[in-house]
Design a protein around this motif. Structure first.
Motif, PDB file in Angstrom:
ATOM      1  N   PRO A  42       0.847  -1.213   0.000  1.00  0.00           N
ATOM      2  CA  PRO A  42       0.000   0.000   0.000  1.00  0.00           C
ATOM      3  C   PRO A  42       0.872   1.250   0.000  1.00  0.00           C
ATOM      4  CG  PRO A  42      -0.007  -1.086   2.151  1.00  0.00           C
ATOM      5  CD  PRO A  42       0.660  -2.038   1.215  1.00  0.00           C
ATOM      6  N   ASN A  43       0.381   2.304  -0.619  1.00  0.00           N
ATOM      7  CA  ASN A  43       1.167   3.530  -0.768  1.00  0.00           C
ATOM      8  C   ASN A  43       1.602   4.129   0.570  1.00  0.00           C
ATOM      9  OD1 ASN A  43       1.017   3.430  -3.547  1.00  0.00           O
ATOM     10  ND2 ASN A  43      -0.817   4.706  -3.653  1.00  0.00           N
ATOM     11  N   TRP A  44       0.817   3.867   1.644  1.00  0.00           N
ATOM     12  CA  TRP A  44       1.156   4.460   2.930  1.00  0.00           C
ATOM     13  C   TRP A  44       2.319   3.740   3.614  1.00  0.00           C
ATOM     14  CZ3 TRP A  44       0.900   0.685   6.526  1.00  0.00           C
ATOM     15  CH2 TRP A  44      -0.012  -0.358   6.336  1.00  0.00           C
ATOM     16  N   PHE A  45       2.703   2.582   3.083  1.00  0.00           N
ATOM     17  CA  PHE A  45       3.765   1.805   3.715  1.00  0.00           C
ATOM     18  C   PHE A  45       5.081   2.584   3.654  1.00  0.00           C
ATOM     19  CE2 PHE A  45       6.881  -1.676   4.076  1.00  0.00           C
ATOM     20  CZ  PHE A  45       6.368  -2.322   5.183  1.00  0.00           C
ATOM     21  N   PRO A  46       5.809   2.698   4.780  1.00  0.00           N
ATOM     22  CA  PRO A  46       7.022   3.543   4.819  1.00  0.00           C
ATOM     23  C   PRO A  46       8.090   3.163   3.802  1.00  0.00           C
ATOM     24  CG  PRO A  46       6.350   2.910   7.037  1.00  0.00           C
ATOM     25  CD  PRO A  46       5.494   2.118   6.096  1.00  0.00           C
ATOM     26  N   PHE A  47       8.152   1.877   3.428  1.00  0.00           N
ATOM     27  CA  PHE A  47       9.213   1.435   2.521  1.00  0.00           C
ATOM     28  C   PHE A  47       8.699   1.151   1.113  1.00  0.00           C
ATOM     29  CE2 PHE A  47      10.421  -0.055   6.827  1.00  0.00           C
ATOM     30  CZ  PHE A  47      11.493   0.813   7.021  1.00  0.00           C
ATOM     31  N   HIS A  48       7.556   1.725   0.775  1.00  0.00           N
ATOM     32  CA  HIS A  48       7.056   1.575  -0.597  1.00  0.00           C
ATOM     33  C   HIS A  48       8.059   2.216  -1.556  1.00  0.00           C
ATOM     34  CE1 HIS A  48       4.624   2.140  -4.195  1.00  0.00           C
ATOM     35  NE2 HIS A  48       3.762   1.259  -3.692  1.00  0.00           N
ATOM     36  N   PRO A  49       8.396   1.530  -2.677  1.00  0.00           N
ATOM     37  CA  PRO A  49       9.393   2.073  -3.606  1.00  0.00           C
ATOM     38  C   PRO A  49       9.054   3.462  -4.133  1.00  0.00           C
ATOM     39  CG  PRO A  49       8.922  -0.223  -4.126  1.00  0.00           C
ATOM     40  CD  PRO A  49       7.938   0.193  -3.083  1.00  0.00           C
ATOM     41  N   GLY A  50       7.749   3.800  -4.175  1.00  0.00           N
ATOM     42  CA  GLY A  50       7.360   5.120  -4.636  1.00  0.00           C
ATOM     43  C   GLY A  50       7.837   6.233  -3.728  1.00  0.00           C
ATOM     44  N   ARG A  51       8.272   5.863  -2.503  1.00  0.00           N
ATOM     45  CA  ARG A  51       8.771   6.861  -1.565  1.00  0.00           C
ATOM     46  C   ARG A  51      10.289   7.041  -1.662  1.00  0.00           C
ATOM     47  NH1 ARG A  51       5.253   8.281   2.488  1.00  0.00           N
ATOM     48  NH2 ARG A  51       3.264   7.175   2.506  1.00  0.00           N
ATOM     49  N   LEU A  52      10.903   6.260  -2.515  1.00  0.00           N
ATOM     50  CA  LEU A  52      12.342   6.374  -2.688  1.00  0.00           C
ATOM     51  C   LEU A  52      12.700   7.665  -3.425  1.00  0.00           C
ATOM     52  CD1 LEU A  52      13.182   2.725  -3.822  1.00  0.00           C
ATOM     53  CD2 LEU A  52      13.588   3.716  -1.567  1.00  0.00           C
ATOM     54  N   TRP A  53      13.957   8.053  -3.291  1.00  0.00           N
ATOM     55  CA  TRP A  53      14.474   9.184  -4.067  1.00  0.00           C
ATOM     56  C   TRP A  53      14.203   8.904  -5.547  1.00  0.00           C
ATOM     57  CZ3 TRP A  53      19.969   9.584  -6.132  1.00  0.00           C
ATOM     58  CH2 TRP A  53      20.242  10.864  -6.617  1.00  0.00           C
ATOM     59  N   CYS A  54      13.924   9.954  -6.331  1.00  0.00           N
ATOM     60  CA  CYS A  54      13.443   9.779  -7.704  1.00  0.00           C
ATOM     61  C   CYS A  54      14.344   8.865  -8.535  1.00  0.00           C
ATOM     62  CB  CYS A  54      13.292  11.140  -8.388  1.00  0.00           C
ATOM     63  SG  CYS A  54      14.818  12.109  -8.489  1.00  0.00           S
ATOM     64  N   HIS A  55      15.665   9.027  -8.445  1.00  0.00           N
ATOM     65  CA  HIS A  55      16.566   8.188  -9.233  1.00  0.00           C
ATOM     66  C   HIS A  55      16.464   6.727  -8.801  1.00  0.00           C
ATOM     67  CE1 HIS A  55      19.424  11.709 -10.512  1.00  0.00           C
ATOM     68  NE2 HIS A  55      18.173  11.875 -10.892  1.00  0.00           N
TER      69      HIS A  55
END
Length: 349
Positions: A274-287
């Protein structure tokens, strides 16, 4: 000394709408559907696509330089050097955008702009600031951004070359002139010990050397070429490609020079969190996330070049990399991986 191939001596940088028009011509696309300038495009084209875009091409320059005098051209060359007198790669291997700046300033003059008076000194800070603004106005692109070289890394272009190769070497992606110039670039950045750095200012690393060596072979350089012999010797002295980094191993897997079983996990399932998960890849630095997404897909599908078992270059690369038996290669990697928990524990402590 490595001379520039004769077919690679007439390049220029196309930016913004100019680069869009070059793309339309190269792919034989209809300007009416895609927008001749890339702005008022139809449903097929991309709105705003050319802004901030730049590319090198051999297409003729649409701007006429014929009325730029020789005296002006000599002055432009000096200004484009930005204070650097002589190019010394052992001191600074960066290009400083000299060729690009020379082209942009020449375009500026050809379009009616005036060069600053270099004979007249600056009496105060205001005069110096005016000259600085004048200089940067000359190298501003037609869509009003400032372009710059993003060269240096030795781990980006090899990915493009390997992707091109496993896709069947499409000429619209990389043509003969581009391949020749890429090979030239890699050769001139080979270091005295036979290796390549992770970037052009780095000492030789297995990461940079593995990727640059593979790239040159895929670009058509013979394994008996002196550059290849020296690169291969460096790899052998370091214990073979087993000692390279995960990014290099990833591309070796894609190419079919290494088994996926010997590669670190790149789980695509992380994107299902889920998007709210702290380690979701979408939360990584853009690169990080933009690299993780395609790598996760290729790892999840265990993609391998479909001609790997019959491709002479790939088979030669397998033999060049010391570990001749792939099972032995995998076994060595898994043996190292089995002790990784100790390394992780040490890191946490």
């Amino acid at each position: 000394q490595v001379s520039i191939p004769k077919n690679c001596q007439k390049w220029r940088c196309a930016v913004a709408q100019d680069s869009h028009r070059v793309t339309l011509k190269r792919f034989n696309l209809d300007p009416k559907s895609h927008g001749e300038d890339g702005i008022n495009s139809g449903d097929i084209g991309m709105h705003g696509e050319p802004f901030g875009r730049q590319m090198w091409t051999t297409e003729p320059n649409p701007i006429d330089w014929s009325h730029v005098s020789e005296e002006q051209r000599e002055l432009i060359k000096d200004m484009a050097k930005a204070g650097r007198q002589d190019f010394n790669p052992s001191f600074n291997p960066n290009s400083s955008d000299v060729l690009f700046r020379e082209q942009m300033i020449t375009n500026y003059v050809a379009n009616g702009g005036q060069l600053p008076d270099v004979k007249k000194g600056c009496k105060n800070v205001k005069d110096a600031m005016k000259k600085a603004v004048h200089f940067y106005s000359m190298i501003q692109t037609e869509d009003r951004h400032w372009a710059g070289d993003y060269g240096g890394p030795h781990f980006l272009m090899p990915g493009l070359i390997i992707a091109w190769y496993v896709m069947g070497k499409p000429s619209l992606m990389l043509n003969e002139e581009q391949c020749a110039l890429m090979a030239h670039y890699l050769k001139v950045h080979q270091q005295s010990d036979g290796g390549w750095g992770s970037h052009i200012e780095s000492p030789s690393t297995m990461f940079g050397t593995t990727l640059c060596y593979v790239s040159l072979r895929l670009l058509g350089v013979d394994k008996n070429d002196e550059h290849m012999k020296r690169g291969r010797a460096f790899i052998q002295r370091q214990g073979g490609v087993l000692m390279t980094s995960s990014w290099a191993k990833f591309w070796l897997c894609v190419l079919g020079c290494m088994e996926w079983e010997g590669h670190d996990s790149v789980p695509p399932e992380m994107w299902l969190l889920p998007n709210w998960f702290p380690f979701h890849p979408g939360r990584l630095w853009c690169h990080c996330r933009m690299v993780y997404l395609p790598m996760g897909y290729l790892y999840g599908s265990r993609f391998i070049y479909d001609k790997a078992e019959t491709d002479d270059v790939v088979l030669s690369l397998r033999n060049n990399f010391i570990v001749n038996h792939m099972n032995q290669f995998v076994g060595q990697i898994l043996a190292i991986s089995s002790h990784r928990w100790i390394i992780i524990l040490q890191f946490l402590l």
